[in-house]
Structures are given as C-alpha cells and as structure tokens.
Design a protein around this motif. Sequence first.
Motif, PDB file in Angstrom:
ATOM      1  N   ASP A 261     -29.444  45.451  92.733  1.00 36.25           N
ATOM      2  CA  ASP A 261     -28.108  45.735  92.619  1.00 36.25           C
ATOM      3  C   ASP A 261     -27.846  46.938  91.723  1.00 36.25           C
ATOM      4  OD1 ASP A 261     -27.663  44.080  94.575  1.00 36.25           O
ATOM      5  OD2 ASP A 261     -26.835  42.536  93.447  1.00 36.25           O
ATOM      6  N   ASN A 262     -28.301  46.812  90.293  1.00 38.41           N
ATOM      7  CA  ASN A 262     -28.190  47.656  89.461  1.00 38.41           C
ATOM      8  C   ASN A 262     -28.828  48.949  89.688  1.00 38.41           C
ATOM      9  OD1 ASN A 262     -26.317  46.292  87.756  1.00 38.41           O
ATOM     10  ND2 ASN A 262     -27.573  45.225  86.433  1.00 38.41           N
ATOM     11  N   PHE A 263     -29.890  48.918  90.485  1.00 35.42           N
ATOM     12  CA  PHE A 263     -30.528  50.080  90.424  1.00 35.42           C
ATOM     13  C   PHE A 263     -29.738  51.067  91.556  1.00 35.42           C
ATOM     14  CE2 PHE A 263     -32.712  52.938  93.701  1.00 35.42           C
ATOM     15  CZ  PHE A 263     -33.278  53.983  92.910  1.00 35.42           C
ATOM     16  N   GLN A 264     -29.227  50.428  92.604  1.00 35.19           N
ATOM     17  CA  GLN A 264     -28.163  51.074  93.405  1.00 35.19           C
ATOM     18  C   GLN A 264     -27.055  51.645  92.595  1.00 35.19           C
ATOM     19  OE1 GLN A 264     -28.991  51.952  96.610  1.00 35.19           O
ATOM     20  NE2 GLN A 264     -30.807  50.527  96.567  1.00 35.19           N
ATOM     21  N   LEU A 265     -26.254  50.835  91.659  1.00 35.10           N
ATOM     22  CA  LEU A 265     -25.405  51.577  91.109  1.00 35.10           C
ATOM     23  C   LEU A 265     -25.699  52.748  90.032  1.00 35.10           C
ATOM     24  CD1 LEU A 265     -23.775  48.032  90.027  1.00 35.10           C
ATOM     25  CD2 LEU A 265     -22.955  49.548  91.907  1.00 35.10           C
ATOM     26  N   SER A 266     -26.837  52.564  89.587  1.00 32.72           N
ATOM     27  CA  SER A 266     -27.559  53.664  88.967  1.00 32.72           C
ATOM     28  C   SER A 266     -27.567  54.985  89.575  1.00 32.72           C
ATOM     29  CB  SER A 266     -28.837  53.356  88.133  1.00 32.72           C
ATOM     30  OG  SER A 266     -29.589  53.383  88.879  1.00 32.72           O
ATOM     31  N   SER A 284     -28.453  58.932  85.836  1.00 30.78           N
ATOM     32  CA  SER A 284     -28.402  57.399  86.365  1.00 30.78           C
ATOM     33  C   SER A 284     -27.947  56.238  85.316  1.00 30.78           C
ATOM     34  CB  SER A 284     -29.726  57.317  86.815  1.00 30.78           C
ATOM     35  OG  SER A 284     -30.617  57.096  85.876  1.00 30.78           O
ATOM     36  N   VAL A 285     -28.082  56.642  84.168  1.00 31.15           N
ATOM     37  CA  VAL A 285     -27.639  55.889  82.998  1.00 31.15           C
ATOM     38  C   VAL A 285     -26.161  55.615  82.956  1.00 31.15           C
ATOM     39  CG1 VAL A 285     -27.627  55.483  80.588  1.00 31.15           C
ATOM     40  CG2 VAL A 285     -29.769  55.978  81.488  1.00 31.15           C
ATOM     41  N   LEU A 286     -25.719  56.825  82.914  1.00 31.67           N
ATOM     42  CA  LEU A 286     -24.128  56.718  83.041  1.00 31.67           C
ATOM     43  C   LEU A 286     -23.506  56.257  84.284  1.00 31.67           C
ATOM     44  CD1 LEU A 286     -21.543  57.805  81.796  1.00 31.67           C
ATOM     45  CD2 LEU A 286     -21.829  60.082  83.025  1.00 31.67           C
ATOM     46  N   SER A 287     -24.108  56.364  85.377  1.00 33.62           N
ATOM     47  CA  SER A 287     -23.756  55.789  86.566  1.00 33.62           C
ATOM     48  C   SER A 287     -23.730  54.280  86.403  1.00 33.62           C
ATOM     49  CB  SER A 287     -24.484  56.132  87.822  1.00 33.62           C
ATOM     50  OG  SER A 287     -24.096  55.740  89.016  1.00 33.62           O
ATOM     51  N   LEU A 288     -24.872  53.631  85.908  1.00 29.87           N
ATOM     52  CA  LEU A 288     -24.817  52.518  85.886  1.00 29.87           C
ATOM     53  C   LEU A 288     -23.820  51.749  84.738  1.00 29.87           C
ATOM     54  CD1 LEU A 288     -26.354  49.569  86.372  1.00 29.87           C
ATOM     55  CD2 LEU A 288     -27.972  50.332  84.460  1.00 29.87           C
ATOM     56  N   LEU A 289     -23.411  52.334  83.768  1.00 28.98           N
ATOM     57  CA  LEU A 289     -22.620  52.325  82.925  1.00 28.98           C
ATOM     58  C   LEU A 289     -21.245  52.032  83.493  1.00 28.98           C
ATOM     59  CD1 LEU A 289     -23.824  54.188  79.581  1.00 28.98           C
ATOM     60  CD2 LEU A 289     -23.654  51.854  79.743  1.00 28.98           C
ATOM     61  N   LEU A 294     -22.101  45.446  82.889  1.00 26.74           N
ATOM     62  CA  LEU A 294     -23.017  45.212  81.971  1.00 26.74           C
ATOM     63  C   LEU A 294     -22.294  44.364  80.906  1.00 26.74           C
ATOM     64  CD1 LEU A 294     -25.080  48.427  81.772  1.00 26.74           C
ATOM     65  CD2 LEU A 294     -25.671  46.479  82.871  1.00 26.74           C
ATOM     66  N   GLN A 295     -23.286  43.475  80.172  1.00 25.03           N
ATOM     67  CA  GLN A 295     -22.556  42.808  79.227  1.00 25.03           C
ATOM     68  C   GLN A 295     -23.327  43.232  77.720  1.00 25.03           C
ATOM     69  OE1 GLN A 295     -20.059  40.621  79.732  1.00 25.03           O
ATOM     70  NE2 GLN A 295     -20.319  41.492  81.858  1.00 25.03           N
ATOM     71  N   PRO A 296     -22.284  43.002  76.719  1.00 27.90           N
ATOM     72  CA  PRO A 296     -23.190  43.358  75.313  1.00 27.90           C
ATOM     73  C   PRO A 296     -24.418  42.624  75.264  1.00 27.90           C
ATOM     74  CG  PRO A 296     -20.509  42.828  75.043  1.00 27.90           C
ATOM     75  CD  PRO A 296     -21.078  42.475  76.505  1.00 27.90           C
ATOM     76  N   TYR A 322     -18.430  48.741  74.775  1.00 31.36           N
ATOM     77  CA  TYR A 322     -19.019  50.413  75.382  1.00 31.36           C
ATOM     78  C   TYR A 322     -17.968  50.861  76.288  1.00 31.36           C
ATOM     79  CZ  TYR A 322     -20.436  48.205  79.739  1.00 31.36           C
ATOM     80  OH  TYR A 322     -20.479  47.689  80.894  1.00 31.36           O
ATOM     81  N   GLU A 323     -17.332  50.187  76.850  1.00 30.38           N
ATOM     82  CA  GLU A 323     -16.466  50.617  78.037  1.00 30.38           C
ATOM     83  C   GLU A 323     -15.573  51.475  77.489  1.00 30.38           C
ATOM     84  OE1 GLU A 323     -16.902  47.372  77.394  1.00 30.38           O
ATOM     85  OE2 GLU A 323     -17.140  46.002  79.059  1.00 30.38           O
TER      86      GLU A 323
END
Length: 387
Positions: A261-266, A284-289, A294-296, A322-323
């Motif tokens: 799921d997180n790969f697709q979001l990235s 891709s990192v920014l896309s996932l963020l 994500l949690q702390p 981070y958000e």
Amino acid sequence: MEIGIDQIGFFTPNKFVDMVDLAHARGEDPNKFLIGIGQDRMAVADQTQDAVSMGINATAEYLDQVDLDHLGLLIFATESGIDQSKSASLFVKEALGLPAKIRTFEIKEACFALTASLQVARDYVRAHPHHSAMIIGSDIARYGLSTPGEVTQGAGAISMLIKEDPAIIALEDGHTSYSENINDFWRPNNFQTALVDGHYSRDVYLDFFRHTFAPYLEEKGLEVKDFAGICYHLPYTKMGFKAHSIAIEGQDDAVKQRLSDNFQLSAKYSREVGNIYTASLYMSVLSLLEKGNLQPGDRVGFFSYGSGAMAEFFSGKIVEGYERRLRPAMHKRMLQERIRLGVGQYEETFTEAMQTLPENVEFTSDANRGTWYLAGQKGYVRQYRQK
C-alpha cells in the motif's frame, strides 16, 4: 546528534503529455504504458525550463524557512548539467541570494548523485554542528521521440535542507553500497539524449537491489517487517515494483499489504511526472510523506540506484510533527494547473527544447507568476528570471 531532512521542495514544469494520447499516437495499447510501465502522465520541459531553473523553483518553495546565517553548504546533483565546467549551484546561489560564504559545487553519478549529495551533506553537518546544508537534484530525462525509452522521460527537481534535529526524517546510521563499471545507461559528451539498454538496466537495477537490501538487513539486525515503507529510485514505477516484489517475498500477508500500500502511495508523483533521474527516489519519498499516513518513529527504507552503476540502501525514521513541514496542497495545485499538450504540441516542444542555444537569445515564459525560468542567453551565459 540526529541529522536528516528538515525541509523538502518539489517542482515540475507546467506542461505534460497524457500517456493514453501518446499510446494512441504511437500505435500502442494504452495499457502498455499505464500498466506495463506504470505511467499516467509525463512532464514536458519547454525551452524555458532547465535543470537550474527547476532547482531554483524547488528550493524557493521553502527558502523563507531557512536560517541563512547557518547555511554552510549547497550541492547540486544532476546529469542534465548546463556547463562542462561551472557548477549549476552557482546560478541557484545567485538567483536566491544565498550567502557568499557557503561552499558550493555539483555532483554527477547518474541517478545516484542526490544520494551522494545527501551523504556528503550529512557528514558536513556532523562535522559542523548547528550548520545546515542544502542539496538539489534536478534533471530532464530525454531519450528521444518514438524511441523505446520515450515513455520513461520526465522533468523535475527536489530540494532538501539537511540539518541537525530535523523536522521530517532523521537518518539512521549505516548504509550498504554496491558498484560496478557497466554500460546499462550513459550519455557521451556529444549526445543530447541518453543511450540505454533497457532490459539490461532493469536486470542490473534488481541485482544491485539484492546486493544492498539483504546486506543492510543483516548489518543492522533488521527484518522486513521493521519498515513502514520502502521507497525506491523510480525511473518508471514498474521498475520499482519489481524490486519491491523481491523485498516482500516470503513475508506474511499483513506486512505485504502494508508495504505494498505504501509503495503505491510513494509512486503517485512518479506516475504524474515521470523520470527525473537524480531526484526520482526523493520524489517517491515526498509522495509517501504527503499521500501516506506515517507515524512518528516509523522506519522508511531508501533504495538509491544510478546507472553505470552505483547503488545504496539506507533508512530513516519519521519525526513527530513532520506533516507541518509538508506542502501537499501546493504540490496538488502545481500538478493540476499544468497544461495538457497534444502529441503534436509535445513533439514540437520537445524538439524546440533540444536545440543548442545561440550566443544571444531571449525567451518569454507562460509559467505562473513567481516561477523562475530560463530567460535566454547573453554571450553564451544563461540568464534566469522570475516571472
């Protein structure tokens, strides 16, 4: 002392070509591009956008949040350099009014260069506490019209501020690297487009992932389940998916589901923009963020690959709050407001942007107000202006 990503900016040009339109024009089934490659749209850089202007725009996004008195380093990572000698970073430095005292230079190693910049920046901050470093990855991926690699083109930039006590991602100690002198992708000095053996490059990419991912787990005493997500260099999203399939092989269903799921979001931004070489992993990192939840304390893996070839795997942990440093609405608007080019317009724009600039020329831009652009050339010196 924790060191990592404190700010991140993103820019892509204001034009794109739709993959369904391109598929029809090339006599291909659209699913070959949409599913087989994993691409929906592809950013197109006109003659007013180059690596420098895109890097300026990505950095300008967060510049008002930077303490310039403590900025000590600026690195520009690119394989779309504009000069055989002079660093692209000097143009960025001048445009944004950065301090004269900072150290600045350019790094090249295909798509690995921004990771190299990140590691150099991290070491700089470790050696110079209370100072920060700015790193920019900016590229235009070009293979040519009606070529096998055409659908894996793109354009864009990512800029990051690296400092102690970062607000987004704290990098963990350690990494695993692997390199070989091979010819899967390269661009000789007299070529404007890259030479690539697509199938070979895919195989090398996957082989280098195996050479870095498993050793990293062993070195750090980690398991796959310890990652909330893994981000990959995405020259096209299907390439990253193949590496991802290796990563989750043999895991239980819950781990597979979470990481997939997180790969697709990235991959969301990559599907909209295409290949941006040095900055693809960090897009891709920014896309996932920005797309994920994500949690702390969540651990995110980074797989960086640059043809020729160099690969590295490392990780970082999400910082609480981070958000507040992200700008998803701004990036959503940037993508939504782009101009959709017909295939004929795309081909004309692509061809025009490939032309060698004469000694003196002036351009006007149709970009939004406030956007930096290449305004032309005077005496073979590129000129940059803000719209």
